[in-house]
Design a protein around this motif. Structure first.
Motif, PDB file in Angstrom:
ATOM      1  N   CYS A  83      31.937   9.319  -4.456  1.00 53.42           N
ATOM      2  CA  CYS A  83      32.901  10.321  -4.972  1.00 53.42           C
ATOM      3  C   CYS A  83      32.203  11.387  -5.811  1.00 53.42           C
ATOM      4  O   CYS A  83      32.555  12.577  -5.734  1.00 53.42           O
ATOM      5  N   ASN A  84      31.220  10.966  -6.603  1.00 52.31           N
ATOM      6  CA  ASN A  84      30.481  11.932  -7.438  1.00 52.31           C
ATOM      7  C   ASN A  84      29.721  12.939  -6.559  1.00 52.31           C
ATOM      8  O   ASN A  84      29.703  14.130  -6.838  1.00 52.31           O
ATOM      9  N   ILE A  85      29.101  12.411  -5.499  1.00 49.11           N
ATOM     10  CA  ILE A  85      28.357  13.279  -4.569  1.00 49.11           C
ATOM     11  C   ILE A  85      29.337  14.228  -3.871  1.00 49.11           C
ATOM     12  O   ILE A  85      29.085  15.422  -3.728  1.00 49.11           O
ATOM     13  N   HIS A  86      30.467  13.667  -3.457  1.00 52.25           N
ATOM     14  CA  HIS A  86      31.477  14.479  -2.763  1.00 52.25           C
ATOM     15  C   HIS A  86      31.959  15.632  -3.671  1.00 52.25           C
ATOM     16  O   HIS A  86      32.138  16.752  -3.211  1.00 52.25           O
ATOM     17  N   HIS A  87      32.120  15.326  -4.939  1.00 48.97           N
ATOM     18  CA  HIS A  87      32.688  16.319  -5.875  1.00 48.97           C
ATOM     19  C   HIS A  87      31.676  17.392  -6.280  1.00 48.97           C
ATOM     20  O   HIS A  87      31.916  18.581  -6.118  1.00 48.97           O
ATOM     21  N   ASN A  88      30.524  16.952  -6.807  1.00 53.91           N
ATOM     22  CA  ASN A  88      29.578  17.978  -7.298  1.00 53.91           C
ATOM     23  C   ASN A  88      28.121  17.604  -7.053  1.00 53.91           C
ATOM     24  O   ASN A  88      27.231  18.013  -7.779  1.00 53.91           O
ATOM     25  N   ASN A  89      27.930  16.788  -6.005  1.00 55.93           N
ATOM     26  CA  ASN A  89      26.580  16.388  -5.591  1.00 55.93           C
ATOM     27  C   ASN A  89      25.800  15.642  -6.670  1.00 55.93           C
ATOM     28  O   ASN A  89      24.569  15.632  -6.661  1.00 55.93           O
ATOM     29  N   SER A  90      26.520  15.025  -7.615  1.00 53.79           N
ATOM     30  CA  SER A  90      25.841  14.229  -8.646  1.00 53.79           C
ATOM     31  C   SER A  90      25.556  12.832  -8.084  1.00 53.79           C
ATOM     32  O   SER A  90      26.447  12.182  -7.555  1.00 53.79           O
ATOM     33  N   ARG A  91      24.306  12.387  -8.212  1.00 51.29           N
ATOM     34  CA  ARG A  91      23.930  11.087  -7.651  1.00 51.29           C
ATOM     35  C   ARG A  91      23.953   9.981  -8.704  1.00 51.29           C
ATOM     36  O   ARG A  91      23.553   8.862  -8.440  1.00 51.29           O
ATOM     37  N   THR A 111      37.052   2.477   7.299  1.00 60.90           N
ATOM     38  CA  THR A 111      35.987   3.380   7.762  1.00 60.90           C
ATOM     39  C   THR A 111      36.539   4.780   8.007  1.00 60.90           C
ATOM     40  O   THR A 111      35.923   5.780   7.641  1.00 60.90           O
ATOM     41  N   ARG A 112      37.716   4.850   8.625  1.00 63.51           N
ATOM     42  CA  ARG A 112      38.346   6.144   8.912  1.00 63.51           C
ATOM     43  C   ARG A 112      38.601   6.909   7.611  1.00 63.51           C
ATOM     44  O   ARG A 112      38.380   8.116   7.516  1.00 63.51           O
ATOM     45  N   GLU A 113      39.053   6.183   6.593  1.00 65.35           N
ATOM     46  CA  GLU A 113      39.349   6.818   5.301  1.00 65.35           C
ATOM     47  C   GLU A 113      38.073   7.333   4.633  1.00 65.35           C
ATOM     48  O   GLU A 113      37.998   8.494   4.233  1.00 65.35           O
ATOM     49  N   ILE A 114      37.074   6.461   4.502  1.00 65.09           N
ATOM     50  CA  ILE A 114      35.876   6.826   3.738  1.00 65.09           C
ATOM     51  C   ILE A 114      35.089   7.926   4.454  1.00 65.09           C
ATOM     52  O   ILE A 114      34.360   8.699   3.831  1.00 65.09           O
ATOM     53  N   SER A 115      35.265   8.033   5.764  1.00 72.59           N
ATOM     54  CA  SER A 115      34.564   9.064   6.537  1.00 72.59           C
ATOM     55  C   SER A 115      35.060  10.470   6.211  1.00 72.59           C
ATOM     56  O   SER A 115      34.449  11.465   6.608  1.00 72.59           O
ATOM     57  N   LYS A 116      36.167  10.575   5.455  1.00 70.96           N
ATOM     58  CA  LYS A 116      36.680  11.890   5.037  1.00 70.96           C
ATOM     59  C   LYS A 116      35.839  12.476   3.903  1.00 70.96           C
ATOM     60  O   LYS A 116      35.936  13.663   3.597  1.00 70.96           O
ATOM     61  N   LEU A 117      35.037  11.623   3.239  1.00 74.19           N
ATOM     62  CA  LEU A 117      34.178  12.126   2.156  1.00 74.19           C
ATOM     63  C   LEU A 117      32.940  12.789   2.743  1.00 74.19           C
ATOM     64  O   LEU A 117      32.541  12.497   3.871  1.00 74.19           O
ATOM     65  N   ARG A 118      32.304  13.621   1.929  1.00 77.84           N
ATOM     66  CA  ARG A 118      31.057  14.269   2.329  1.00 77.84           C
ATOM     67  C   ARG A 118      29.999  13.201   2.660  1.00 77.84           C
ATOM     68  O   ARG A 118      29.905  12.197   1.946  1.00 77.84           O
ATOM     69  N   PRO A 119      29.197  13.397   3.719  1.00 74.26           N
ATOM     70  CA  PRO A 119      28.190  12.378   4.072  1.00 74.26           C
ATOM     71  C   PRO A 119      27.215  12.125   2.916  1.00 74.26           C
ATOM     72  O   PRO A 119      26.817  13.046   2.214  1.00 74.26           O
ATOM     73  N   SER A 120      26.876  10.853   2.738  1.00 72.06           N
ATOM     74  CA  SER A 120      25.881  10.458   1.727  1.00 72.06           C
ATOM     75  C   SER A 120      25.430   9.052   2.074  1.00 72.06           C
ATOM     76  O   SER A 120      26.137   8.332   2.784  1.00 72.06           O
TER      77      SER A 120
END
Length: 345
Positions: free
Chosen positions: A78-86, A318-327
């Motif tokens: 979620c952090n990566i999806h939001h502002n690319n924070s790892r 899997t279908r749900e989590i695939s909506k997030l930005r790849p990481s």
């Protein structure tokens, strides 16, 4: 409903794992979970030696830390999806610690309710210290989790995670009751499964997503992933109660039948062997009921149907989590759905 779908599209989970370098979820989450159990023990500062010993008993660091693992991976995804924070925020890691504490407190209490004598391959707290002290130890772990939760200082997170405690109690009450109507029975079973197992994972995932990202759509993705993985996890657990040997499982097999519980494999088997209905209603209490029910389950497609159902839930996760930005973390969460289906203990 899910139950009679053809198998052709059930196993599509694996195809959604991208070609990004395969990530072992446990390797990826390890650095965030370093000293997890030491940190839990710090939350359980106790004055009496006996209570400390009881609290430390299940926090021995030997578990796979499955729930905290999902929570820290979700936090990073979620952090990566939001502002690319790892990085995982301290408050998000606290949610992982609190989730494991709530889970463990519920195990201590469950073992008392079930009069269980083994858990994770060793004697239960209630067998060693007695029921009364076990109840108090479970209460104490819950209270320490509540203090840690309050320290996060976010009222939304407090209400999301206290929902878990309410669901655990309601789920236990659902488990103590049974339904005569066959269709109601399956809905009852899935609701109980959500409240007792999946709510903790769903709401912990939601909590870290709230801490890491302001988008309500992301909160819903995190919640749905946790809910679907949690239900699948319990369905496979219910399958293993019939297919795994006691040594691998770390607790006696056919334990659910002995407790009078009709889980997925039993409910599916009942469709082929309607004579099981009477056994379900009397909670397998007559001599020979447990053995007969087990035989019916293994003769039926109950185990297979329950496994298919678990695959459906994992596919949905899997279908749900695939909506997030790849990481890598997102891929690891997809990988975890595979591991849930493949586990043998």
């Amino acid at each position: 409903r899910f139950h009679h779908t053809s198998t052709s599209h059930l196993c599509s989970c694996s195809k959604t794992v991208s070609d990004e370098k395969y990530q072992d979820p446990f390797q990826l989450g390890r650095k965030d979970l370093k000293n997890l159990y030491e940190d839990i023990k710090k939350e359980l500062l106790v004055s009496t030696a006996e209570l400390k010993e009881m609290c430390d008993y299940y926090f021995d660091g030997k578990g796979k830390a499955f729930r905290p693992m999902i929570v820290v991976l979700m936090a990073r995804a979620c952090n990566i999806h939001h502002n690319n924070s790892r990085e995982v925020q301290a408050s998000q890691r606290s949610v992982a610690i609190i989730a494991e504490m709530i889970h463990t407190a519920s195990l201590v209490h469950d073992d008392v309710i079930d009069d269980a004598n083994s858990r994770r391959g060793k004697m239960t707290v209630n067998q060693i210290w007695g029921e009364r002290k076990a109840v108090l130890a479970g209460d104490f772990i819950l209270s320490a989790a509540s203090v840690a939760l309050a320290r996060i200082g976010n009222t939304t997170i407090i209400s999301v995670l206290t929902q878990v405690i309410e669901d655990l109690v309601r789920g236990e009450f659902l488990q103590l009751g049974s339904k005569e109507n066959e269709n109601e029975r399956f809905a009852h079973y899935l609701e109980k499964t959500f409240k007792k197992t999946a709510s903790l994972i769903a709401n912990s995932c939601k909590a870290v997503s709230i801490l890491g990202c302001p988008d309500p759509k992301v909160h819903e993705i995190a919640y749905q992933y946790g809910k679907n993985v949690g239900i699948a996890f319990q369905l496979i657990d219910d399958v293993l109660d019939f297919t795994s040997c006691a040594d691998r499982l770390g607790k006696p097999t056919a334990a659910d039948l002995k407790l009078g519980l009709a889980t997925g494999p039993v409910l599916f088997a009942c469709r082929q062997f309607p004579e099981m209905n009477a056994m379900i209603m009397r909670r397998f209490s007559k001599p020979g009921d447990v053995e007969r029910a087990r035989k019916y389950v293994l003769q039926s497609d109950g185990v297979q149907q329950t496994t298919y159902l678990a695959q459906r839930y994992c596919h949905e996760a899997t279908r749900e989590i695939s909506k997030l930005r790849p990481s890598p973390e997102r891929e690891a969460l997809i990988q975890l759905t595979e591991m849930v289906l493949m586990r043998d203990k």
